[in-house]
Design a protein around this motif. Structure first.
Motif, PDB file in Angstrom:
ATOM      1  N   PHE A   1       0.321  -2.117   4.396  1.00 60.17           N
ATOM      2  CA  PHE A   1      -0.694  -1.689   5.083  1.00 60.17           C
ATOM      3  C   PHE A   1      -0.710  -0.050   5.298  1.00 60.17           C
ATOM      4  CE2 PHE A   1      -2.390  -0.564   9.173  1.00 60.17           C
ATOM      5  CZ  PHE A   1      -3.715  -0.815   9.089  1.00 60.17           C
ATOM      6  N   ILE A   2       0.129   0.555   5.543  1.00 59.12           N
ATOM      7  CA  ILE A   2       0.232   2.144   5.544  1.00 59.12           C
ATOM      8  C   ILE A   2      -0.077   2.584   4.157  1.00 59.12           C
ATOM      9  CG2 ILE A   2       2.007   3.926   6.059  1.00 59.12           C
ATOM     10  CD1 ILE A   2       3.528   2.213   7.953  1.00 59.12           C
ATOM     11  N   ARG A   3       0.583   2.121   3.133  1.00 60.83           N
ATOM     12  CA  ARG A   3       0.357   2.545   1.899  1.00 60.83           C
ATOM     13  C   ARG A   3      -1.208   2.644   1.643  1.00 60.83           C
ATOM     14  NH1 ARG A   3       4.022   3.999  -1.103  1.00 60.83           N
ATOM     15  NH2 ARG A   3       5.616   2.420  -0.606  1.00 60.83           N
ATOM     16  N   SER A   4      -1.947   1.594   2.072  1.00 62.39           N
ATOM     17  CA  SER A   4      -3.389   1.428   1.858  1.00 62.39           C
ATOM     18  C   SER A   4      -4.142   2.656   2.674  1.00 62.39           C
ATOM     19  CB  SER A   4      -3.948  -0.038   2.255  1.00 62.39           C
ATOM     20  OG  SER A   4      -4.005   0.013   3.545  1.00 62.39           O
ATOM     21  N   LEU A   5      -3.619   2.911   3.683  1.00 62.24           N
ATOM     22  CA  LEU A   5      -4.140   3.926   4.662  1.00 62.24           C
ATOM     23  C   LEU A   5      -4.187   5.182   4.032  1.00 62.24           C
ATOM     24  CD1 LEU A   5      -2.704   3.161   8.002  1.00 62.24           C
ATOM     25  CD2 LEU A   5      -5.085   2.487   7.397  1.00 62.24           C
ATOM     26  N   VAL A   6      -2.817   5.440   3.283  1.00 63.56           N
ATOM     27  CA  VAL A   6      -2.840   6.927   2.617  1.00 63.56           C
ATOM     28  C   VAL A   6      -3.694   6.753   1.320  1.00 63.56           C
ATOM     29  CG1 VAL A   6      -1.040   7.982   1.531  1.00 63.56           C
ATOM     30  CG2 VAL A   6      -0.370   6.778   3.511  1.00 63.56           C
ATOM     31  N   ALA A   7      -3.794   5.611   0.694  1.00 63.44           N
ATOM     32  CA  ALA A   7      -4.776   5.454  -0.452  1.00 63.44           C
ATOM     33  C   ALA A   7      -5.869   5.964  -0.201  1.00 63.44           C
ATOM     34  CB  ALA A   7      -4.408   4.259  -1.016  1.00 63.44           C
ATOM     35  N   GLU A   8      -6.642   5.214   1.123  1.00 65.95           N
ATOM     36  CA  GLU A   8      -7.897   5.343   1.568  1.00 65.95           C
ATOM     37  C   GLU A   8      -8.418   6.929   1.720  1.00 65.95           C
ATOM     38  OE1 GLU A   8      -8.900   3.424   5.158  1.00 65.95           O
ATOM     39  OE2 GLU A   8      -8.374   1.699   4.279  1.00 65.95           O
ATOM     40  N   HIS A   9      -7.317   7.509   2.143  1.00 71.95           N
ATOM     41  CA  HIS A   9      -7.489   8.936   2.975  1.00 71.95           C
ATOM     42  C   HIS A   9      -7.101  10.062   1.506  1.00 71.95           C
ATOM     43  CE1 HIS A   9      -8.139  11.614   5.880  1.00 71.95           C
ATOM     44  NE2 HIS A   9      -7.225  12.577   5.474  1.00 71.95           N
ATOM     45  N   TYR A  10      -6.204   9.921   0.972  1.00 69.11           N
ATOM     46  CA  TYR A  10      -5.538  10.507  -0.061  1.00 69.11           C
ATOM     47  C   TYR A  10      -5.558  10.332  -1.492  1.00 69.11           C
ATOM     48  CZ  TYR A  10      -3.517  13.428   3.782  1.00 69.11           C
ATOM     49  OH  TYR A  10      -3.299  14.356   5.067  1.00 69.11           O
ATOM     50  N   GLY A  11      -6.093   9.072  -1.767  1.00 68.11           N
ATOM     51  CA  GLY A  11      -6.115   8.529  -3.160  1.00 68.11           C
ATOM     52  C   GLY A  11      -4.818   7.714  -3.369  1.00 68.11           C
ATOM     53  N   GLU A  12      -4.906   6.892  -4.564  1.00 64.36           N
ATOM     54  CA  GLU A  12      -3.926   6.102  -4.989  1.00 64.36           C
ATOM     55  C   GLU A  12      -2.975   6.786  -5.585  1.00 64.36           C
ATOM     56  OE1 GLU A  12      -3.647   2.731  -5.175  1.00 64.36           O
ATOM     57  OE2 GLU A  12      -5.841   2.160  -4.347  1.00 64.36           O
ATOM     58  N   ASP A  13      -2.993   8.000  -6.149  1.00 65.03           N
ATOM     59  CA  ASP A  13      -1.763   8.606  -6.609  1.00 65.03           C
ATOM     60  C   ASP A  13      -0.877   8.937  -5.601  1.00 65.03           C
ATOM     61  OD1 ASP A  13      -2.575   8.019  -9.195  1.00 65.03           O
ATOM     62  OD2 ASP A  13      -3.215   9.942  -9.639  1.00 65.03           O
ATOM     63  N   LEU A  14      -1.264   9.652  -4.732  1.00 68.33           N
ATOM     64  CA  LEU A  14      -0.548  10.133  -3.460  1.00 68.33           C
ATOM     65  C   LEU A  14       0.124   8.934  -2.607  1.00 68.33           C
ATOM     66  CD1 LEU A  14       0.751  12.699  -2.337  1.00 68.33           C
ATOM     67  CD2 LEU A  14      -1.584  13.225  -1.097  1.00 68.33           C
TER      68      LEU A  14
END
Ligand code: PEP
Length: 252
Positions: free
Chosen positions: A191-204
């Motif tokens: 879930f946390i990784r999905s938040l990061v992906a939403e905001h900063y993109g999948e690569d980050l």
């Protein structure tokens, strides 16, 4: 493929006198096996310089402070600045630990200011988040952790964010002997990784190390660390004993 780092960080909290801290650091240095895992010792302020000398020859062994002040310098009696921490060899600063949030009333905004100060001083924040038991029981754990992560981190530039390590630590599992199940940990980490992906993109998102913390022990570390989105651990009690801590590192 993910290229994120595996990290096992010990948080000694307010334990060990100066000589005991040096002994523990020496034991870790003596028994640590070479690997790609980054091993971090989170020592009390007064230990930092001594521990820094002891671990300086070991490549993947790093030093963390457990807190810092958000201002550069000045009339803040009893506080420690990021410049001071950097000057004694700190690589990381643990920020937003639940004990700091609860006992010292640290808000997401204050933790955000400390994250920025840490990055500006050239150190890497280990940003802690996690819910209390009643929040999980009410089913609001994702909502709360999302708020902590967004308010604590999401105004950073992508470049700054790429230096942040996140530690998910359910408060009900810290120092209690109760560990989140591997499934509960995986679910929150994803879930946390999905938040990061939403905001900063999948690569980050794929490059962000997300550690689990909460009663990690030699007996449960392997199962927790084998979860897809668990990139290591933040270890409290078990980091006070070199053999236990190194068994957890080996489980990585
Ligand atoms: C911690 O304080 O970060 C922690 C995870 O503690 P423990 O391992 O003792 O639960």
């Amino acid at each position: 493929m993910s290229h994120r780092k595996n990290i096992v960080a010990g948080n000694w909290k307010m334990n060990k006198d100066y000589e005991e801290g040096r002994t523990l650091a020496r034991e870790v240095v003596a028994k640590l096996q070479p690997s790609d895992t980054i091993v971090v010792l989170g020592a009390p302020f007064i230990h930092l310089k001594g521990v820094s000398h002891i671990i300086s020859e070991v490549n993947n062994l790093c030093l963390a402070a457990q807190n810092c002040h958000q201002e550069e310098d000045g009339a803040y009696t009893g506080e420690i600045s990021t410049t001071m921490l950097r000057s004694v060899g700190c690589d990381y600063v643990i920020l937003g630990h639940s004990e700091r949030r609860d006992y010292f009333e640290e808000s997401n905004q204050l933790i955000n200011a400390k994250v920025k100060k840490t990055l500006a001083a050239g150190m890497l924040p280990i940003f802690c988040c996690g819910e209390q038991l009643p929040v999980r029981e009410a089913g609001d754990h994702e909502k709360l952790v999302a708020q902590q992560v967004k308010e604590g981190l999401f105004d950073l530039s992508a470049e700054d964010f790429s230096k942040v390590v996140i530690a998910y630590e359910p408060v009900w599992a810290i120092g209690t002997g109760v560990t989140a199940s591997p499934e509960q940990a995986q679910e929150m980490h994803a879930f946390i990784r999905s938040l990061v992906a939403e905001h900063y993109g999948e690569d980050l998102a794929n490059a962000t190390s997300i550690l689990y913390g909460g009663s990690v022990k030699p007996s449960n570390a392997k199962e927790l660390f084998s979860q897809k989105d668990v990139d290591g651990g933040l270890v409290g009690g078990a980091s006070l004993n070199a053999s236990d801590f190194l068994a957890i590192v080996a489980a990585m």
